[in-house]
Design an enzyme around this catalytic site. Structure first.
Site, PDB file in Angstrom:
ATOM      1  N   GLU A  67       0.736  -1.149  -0.128  1.00  0.00           N
ATOM      2  CA  GLU A  67      -0.066   0.007  -0.092  1.00  0.00           C
ATOM      3  C   GLU A  67       0.926   1.293   0.134  1.00  0.00           C
ATOM      4  O   GLU A  67       1.647   1.282   0.793  1.00  0.00           O
ATOM      5  CB  GLU A  67      -0.695  -0.303   1.116  1.00  0.00           C
ATOM      6  CG  GLU A  67      -1.845   1.098   1.030  1.00  0.00           C
ATOM      7  CD  GLU A  67      -2.743   1.283   2.559  1.00  0.00           C
ATOM      8  OE1 GLU A  67      -2.768   0.377   3.279  1.00  0.00           O
ATOM      9  OE2 GLU A  67      -3.398   2.232   2.279  1.00  0.00           O
ATOM     10  N   ARG A  77       5.378 -13.106   9.630  1.00  0.00           N
ATOM     11  CA  ARG A  77       5.840 -11.792   9.361  1.00  0.00           C
ATOM     12  C   ARG A  77       7.401 -11.663  10.103  1.00  0.00           C
ATOM     13  O   ARG A  77       7.389 -12.122  10.977  1.00  0.00           O
ATOM     14  CB  ARG A  77       5.155 -10.587   9.470  1.00  0.00           C
ATOM     15  CG  ARG A  77       4.611 -10.101  10.773  1.00  0.00           C
ATOM     16  CD  ARG A  77       3.585  -9.117  11.171  1.00  0.00           C
ATOM     17  NE  ARG A  77       3.887  -7.993  10.614  1.00  0.00           N
ATOM     18  CZ  ARG A  77       3.186  -7.198   9.722  1.00  0.00           C
ATOM     19  NH1 ARG A  77       2.286  -7.665   9.037  1.00  0.00           N
ATOM     20  NH2 ARG A  77       3.705  -6.002   9.426  1.00  0.00           N
ATOM     21  N   LYS A 103       4.239   0.775   9.583  1.00  0.00           N
ATOM     22  CA  LYS A 103       4.248   2.146   9.006  1.00  0.00           C
ATOM     23  C   LYS A 103       3.891   3.288   9.748  1.00  0.00           C
ATOM     24  O   LYS A 103       4.231   4.283   9.614  1.00  0.00           O
ATOM     25  CB  LYS A 103       3.609   1.852   7.256  1.00  0.00           C
ATOM     26  CG  LYS A 103       4.675   1.042   6.613  1.00  0.00           C
ATOM     27  CD  LYS A 103       3.951   1.183   5.123  1.00  0.00           C
ATOM     28  CE  LYS A 103       3.287   0.207   4.777  1.00  0.00           C
ATOM     29  NZ  LYS A 103       2.700   0.142   3.667  1.00  0.00           N
TER      30      LYS A 103
HETATM   31  P1  ATP Z   1       1.749  -1.845   8.218  1.00  0.00           P
HETATM   32  O1  ATP Z   1       0.909  -2.694   8.693  1.00  0.00           O
HETATM   33  O2  ATP Z   1       2.990  -1.322   8.668  1.00  0.00           O
HETATM   34  O3  ATP Z   1       1.070  -0.651   7.232  1.00  0.00           O
HETATM   35  P2  ATP Z   1       1.534  -3.670   5.842  1.00  0.00           P
HETATM   36  O4  ATP Z   1       1.680  -5.097   6.017  1.00  0.00           O
HETATM   37  O5  ATP Z   1       0.149  -3.020   5.852  1.00  0.00           O
HETATM   38  O6  ATP Z   1       2.556  -2.655   6.986  1.00  0.00           O
HETATM   39  P3  ATP Z   1       1.985  -3.526   2.984  1.00  0.00           P
HETATM   40  O7  ATP Z   1       2.223  -2.237   2.229  1.00  0.00           O
HETATM   41  O8  ATP Z   1       0.530  -3.926   2.991  1.00  0.00           O
HETATM   42  O9  ATP Z   1       2.142  -3.028   4.555  1.00  0.00           O
HETATM   43  O10 ATP Z   1       2.658  -4.670   2.971  1.00  0.00           O
HETATM   44  C1  ATP Z   1       3.027  -5.248   1.595  1.00  0.00           C
HETATM   45  C2  ATP Z   1       3.419  -6.566   1.691  1.00  0.00           C
HETATM   46  O11 ATP Z   1       4.468  -6.836   2.763  1.00  0.00           O
HETATM   47  C3  ATP Z   1       2.325  -7.378   2.410  1.00  0.00           C
HETATM   48  O12 ATP Z   1       2.115  -8.502   1.563  1.00  0.00           O
HETATM   49  C4  ATP Z   1       2.705  -7.698   3.730  1.00  0.00           C
HETATM   50  O13 ATP Z   1       2.153  -8.754   4.198  1.00  0.00           O
HETATM   51  C5  ATP Z   1       4.153  -7.670   3.493  1.00  0.00           C
HETATM   52  N1  ATP Z   1       4.691  -7.413   4.659  1.00  0.00           N
HETATM   53  C6  ATP Z   1       4.637  -6.106   5.283  1.00  0.00           C
HETATM   54  N2  ATP Z   1       5.335  -6.043   6.602  1.00  0.00           N
HETATM   55  C7  ATP Z   1       5.861  -7.482   6.729  1.00  0.00           C
HETATM   56  C8  ATP Z   1       6.830  -8.065   7.644  1.00  0.00           C
HETATM   57  N3  ATP Z   1       7.243  -7.247   8.917  1.00  0.00           N
HETATM   58  N4  ATP Z   1       7.172  -9.324   7.355  1.00  0.00           N
HETATM   59  C9  ATP Z   1       6.811  -9.792   6.314  1.00  0.00           C
HETATM   60  N5  ATP Z   1       6.056  -9.281   5.263  1.00  0.00           N
HETATM   61  C10 ATP Z   1       5.736  -8.095   5.462  1.00  0.00           C
HETATM   62 MG    MG Z   2      -1.358  -4.076   4.456  1.00  0.00          MG
END
Ligand code: ATP
Ligand code: MG
Length: 558
Positions: free
Chosen positions: A38, A262, A272
């Site tokens: 995102e 994760r 984020k």
């Molecule tokens: P946040 O919750 O901090 O906003 P997010 O997971 O929503 O992070 P996205 O932009 O949706 O962020 O993430 C893109 C991809 O990266 C998704 O498939 C998510 O599952 C993966 N991802 C995000 N954080 C991690 C992590 N700590 N370890 C492994 N994969 C991750």
């Molecule tokens: Mg997400």
């Protein structure tokens, strides 16, 4: 949670096993994965794990990976983030097959919603967000149907079209799926599909005032692109049933979702939202602050893409949440930098040495390898003269027996140069050593030593008339807590007040001015450093990537 140090194996991870099976059984002919960020912030090391996994699966099985921006929430998304995400993925060394946006599918998703309405599987609800949340029930009690649940298909279609046309205020109506208010899975209790939002989107502008929810966009976007294996993190397990339900009801390409644990790292945060808080409230110097776990921060800190890929490979792909030790990441970069870093001599806290038996005005150009680990890295010249800086720490007035550096009457080798013996020390007005008087042994030059003199210590130095003053940013952990998830108070209460120490009293050999932004250095006996993004020849600034040895492991064992 357990702390994992390393689990490098050659065996297939569980997702690779699934893919191998699917290819064997003919369930899929080729592999298409996606990385779906995102664009509401910069990528961090957790995303790197997801990137390495998604792109790695495709590479391993001869498939492809799409980059898809999941941009369904216009109020949090920005073009700046889109650009940084693309740069970071390229920097990590991956190439996507297609660049897509969930917003590319807004029209198609809208039509999917109409299909559900016409099948009697979606309805417009006038309840407020609060009312909807309350009527959903609890995991142990059923939800209660909204009074709008039984609107006719015609009425729902007409209202939904009016929602799209902007005829209703924000928050006054939503479109919900009609599934099962008694489901044990809360996500199946008539989830919201669309909400009204009068907010311009970074790509579609004011074209839409209704936006699909993540769950209604994600799986269908996968299906539109014909993603075979949609890999996400464990918190999406309860969403899987809904993911499959939409695909089944809409009769779409059968993409399948798989979940892995994760990445969590000690002494840092990965959310984020929290990273944005640190940036917006100026706790750090932007998204690329070298203390952040963002990829742009790690890059500015001097991390190499190779070291990050190696790290992601070593931690493996698990089905259970764990906390990875930050020292493993540091180990990986140290190991790579040892192979590629150019060696330079930099004195961090100088004391003056005068070579009494060296002729005034004479400068000797010594030659030395740039990197003993890599003969291809070439050589450089280092000027040697009568007046030198050495580290104040490399001299002791009253040394113990096993001290192998400089003291009155003792000898030491100057790296790449000569053996010197200290004859005298001159103190400043406070009684601290200010200037050491030494003699050098002419026949002891490194590489051509015929002196027969043996010394046990070797120290680095810089010729004073040629010394380049540099600034060194020494970075340390951003937080003092190993596992912030376990802390009860706000994460900002654990910010390490000593996470940055700026040294403006350091001096480097002159070749430092030829640094390119991409150069990686080992400052001998100190650690690994890189030019900061603000480096100029007039004001050379370096960031410490990592120390030569793991100082934290030592401290925590003491
Ligand atoms: P946040 O919750 O901090 O906003 P997010 O997971 O929503 O992070 P996205 O932009 O949706 O962020 O993430 C893109 C991809 O990266 C998704 O498939 C998510 O599952 C993966 N991802 C995000 N954080 C991690 C992590 N700590 N370890 C492994 N994969 C991750
Ligand atoms: Mg997400």
């Amino acid at each position: 949670m357990e702390i994992i140090n390393s689990s490098k194996e050659n065996a297939l991870n569980f997702i690779e096993e699934i893919i191998e099976q699917d290819l064997k059984s003919g369930k899929c002919k080729s592999v298409l994965t996606r990385f779906p960020p995102e664009p509401n912030g910069y990528l961090h090391i957790g995303h790197a794990k997801s990137i390495c996994l998604n792109f790695g699966l495709a590479l391993k099985f001869g498939g492809k990976t799409n980059l898809r921006f999941d941009d369904t929430n216009p109020s949090k998304e920005e073009v700046e983030y889109v650009d940084s995400i693309k740069n970071d993925i390229k920097w990590l060394g991956f190439e996507w097959a297609n660049e897509f946006y969930a917003s590319d599918y807004f029209t198609q998703l809208f039509e999917f919603a109409l299909i559900l309405i016409r099948k009697g599987l979606a309805y417009v609800d006038d309840s407020s967000a609060d009312e909807i949340a309350k009527s959903k029930g609890t995991p142990t009690t059923s939800g209660i149907g909204s009074i709008y649940r039984d609107r006719t298909i015609a009425e729902n279609e007409s209202l939904f079209l009016k929602m799209k046309a902007g005829e209703f205020p924000e928050g006054s109506k939503t479109l919900r799926a009609k599934i099962d208010l008694g489901s044990v899975n809360m996500h199946m209790r008539d989830p919201i599909l669309y909400r009204i939002k009068f907010f311009p989107h970074h790509r579609t502008g004011n074209q839409w005032c209704i936006y699909p929810m993540y769950d209604f966009a994600h799986g269908q976007s996968d299906a539109i692109e014909q993603i075979t294996h949609s890999v996400c993190t464990l918190e999406f397990i309860p969403h899987r049933e809904l993911y499959d339900w939409f695909i089944e009801q809409l009769e779409l390409f059968p993409s399948k979702q798989y979940e892995f644990a994760r990445l969590n790292l000690t002494y840092t945060i990965m959310s984020k939202r929290k990273l944005l808080e640190l940036v917006k409230e100026n706790y750090v110097d932007g998204w690329d602050d070298p203390r952040l776990p963002t990829l742009s921060g790690l890059k500015r800190r001097g991390y190499t893409p190779e070291s990050i890929r190696e790290f992601c490979d070593r931690i493996g792909v698990a089905k259970r949440d764990s906390l990875i030790d930050m020292s493993l990441l540091e180990f990986c970069v140290r190991e790579h930098l040892n192979k590629v870093a150019i060696r330079r001599m930099v004195v961090f806290n100088p004391i003056k040495v005068i070579i009494d038996n060296w002729e005034e005005g004479i400068v000797e150009e010594l030659t030395s390898e740039n990197n003993p680990e890599d003969p291809g890295a070439g050589t450089r010249t280092i000027p040697f003269s009568k007046e030198l800086y050495i580290e104040a720490d490399d001299f002791m007035v009253d040394p113990p027996k096993k001290y192998f550096r400089l003291a009155i009457g003792r000898s030491v080798r100057l790296k790449n140069a000569y053996i010197i013996t200290c004859n005298d020390v001159i103190n400043d007005e406070k009684g601290r050593p200010r200037e050491l008087h030494c003699d050098y042994i002419k026949a002891s030059r490194s590489g051509n030593d015929t002196s027969g003199v043996k010394v046990q210590g070797t120290i680095h130095w810089v010729s004073i008339p040629h010394a380049i003053p540099i600034q060194i940013n020494e970075y340390d952990r951003l937080f003092t807590s190993e596992n912030l998830a376990l802390e009860e108070s706000d994460f900002k209460d654990f910010i390490n007040p000593n996470s940055l120490t700026i040294n403006t009293n350091a001096f480097a050999e002159p070749s430092i001015l030829e640094s390119e932004m991409t150069d990686r250095f080992q400052f001998m006996r100190k650690g690994y450093y890189c030019p900061d993004k603000n480096f100029t020849k007039e004001k050379p600034i370096f960031n410490r990537t990592v120390t030569l040895k793991d100082a934290w492991a030592k401290i925590s064992k003491e």
